[in-house]
Design a protein around this motif. Structure first.
Motif: not given
Length: 321
Positions: A46-48, A75-76, A80-81, A96-97
């Motif tokens: 669901y990142k995008e 799990e990234m 990416e984060c 970002v966490v």
């Protein structure tokens, strides 16, 4: 002489009224909180789409609202984060966490709908991950069309959270205050005060009905008197339409807000958060999603100019995200 006295009295009254109005404006300005602490929970799948939700929130905020956007990445990889940081703007900072599924290893695995991931379970432990007293959580499958400051400033000092009710048949949830978990204003201090995370995890591990990842458990253990009811403009579900409204008790469920938005069209017109709950998403080819889909694509292209709808069939568990 009498006229002079009358003029003096009128002047004193006017001075008093002006003073009181000035004090009122001063207090209002002091009490107005311009800081808004937002929280998104995402993974690689669901990142995008999370980026699109965040972009729409930033574009549609008021200039003086100060957004502190927290993104829980599950799990990234670090690179990416860090992609989320590129969305930062004036008065909109992103933190970002990073977490892994090992952080929720004490929660059993359950079969879940294809469009819901195990990442959703992190909602149970937000109060343990973040130090903030209060945070506004928003699902990734949303489009944010307005400023969130008024929503964030909702008083929940004596509640666990604030949320929007689900419009469902009474026979499905008889005599229950049932809310949707896609938008929740959390009183994290109160969660920590009673150890709510452990309560919710224990409840999930003993839950034999696997239809929802977190929603059933939240509703089972946080009852009406611990929840503040929000206007449906803050969680306007895409599948709601006038036919749905006629079938279910829209006017009763959302009273008194339904007096201002008597039809779904009026609700859509004033919606602050559109929520694409269920299998029909605006990023799918030939989607049956109806609300603000063109606008969604517009924001998607702001994030990625090459964005194209994807070939996914969530209903039949086909395709990949």
């Amino acid at each position: 002489m009498k006229n002079k006295h009358l003029i003096l009295i009128v002047c004193v009254i006017l001075l008093f009224l002006i003073t009181m109005f000035t004090v009122f404006l001063y207090k209002k300005n002091i009490n107005q909180n311009y800081d808004v602490h937002l929280l998104f929970n995402t993974d690689r799948n669901y990142k995008e789409f999370t980026k699109i939700a965040i972009k729409s929130a930033i574009v549609n905020k008021k200039p003086d609202s100060i957004y502190h956007i927290n993104v829980l990445c599950v799990e990234m990889k670090k690179e990416e984060c860090n992609e989320f940081k590129s969305l930062e703007a004036k008065n909109a900072k992103i933190k970002v966490v990073m977490k892994n599924f090992s952080d929720i290893s004490d929660i059993k695995n359950y079969e879940i709908p294809h469009y819901v991931t195990r990442t959703d379970l992190f909602k149970f432990i937000f109060s343990e991950i973040f130090d903030e007293s209060k945070m506004l959580y928003i699902d990734s499958d949303t489009l944010i069309l307005g400023d969130l400051r008024d929503l964030y400033n909702t008083d929940i000092s004596d509640k666990f959270l604030a949320a929007v009710l689900k419009m469902e048949p009474e026979s499905y949830y008889p005599k229950r205050y049932y809310f949707n978990c896609g938008v929740m204003l959390f009183n994290l201090d109160k969660f920590r005060e009673v150890g709510m995370s452990k309560i919710l995890i224990s409840a999930k591990n003993n839950d034999m009905q696997r239809g929802y990842q977190t929603q059933r458990v939240f509703n089972e253990f946080i009852s009406l008197y611990k929840i503040k009811k929000l206007s449906p403009i803050y969680n306007d579900i895409d599948r709601w339409n006038d036919e749905y409204k006629k079938k279910y008790n829209y006017l009763g469920t959302y009273f008194p807000y339904s007096l201002r938005y008597p039809t779904i069209k009026e609700l859509d017109k004033h919606a602050v958060i559109i929520h694409y709950a269920g299998t029909q998403k605006p990023w799918i080819k030939n989607t049956e999603a109806k609300k603000y889909v063109k606008e969604y694509i517009k924001y998607a292209k702001m994030v990625n100019s090459k964005f194209q709808p994807l070939n996914i069939d969530y209903e039949n568990k086909k395709g990949k995200i």
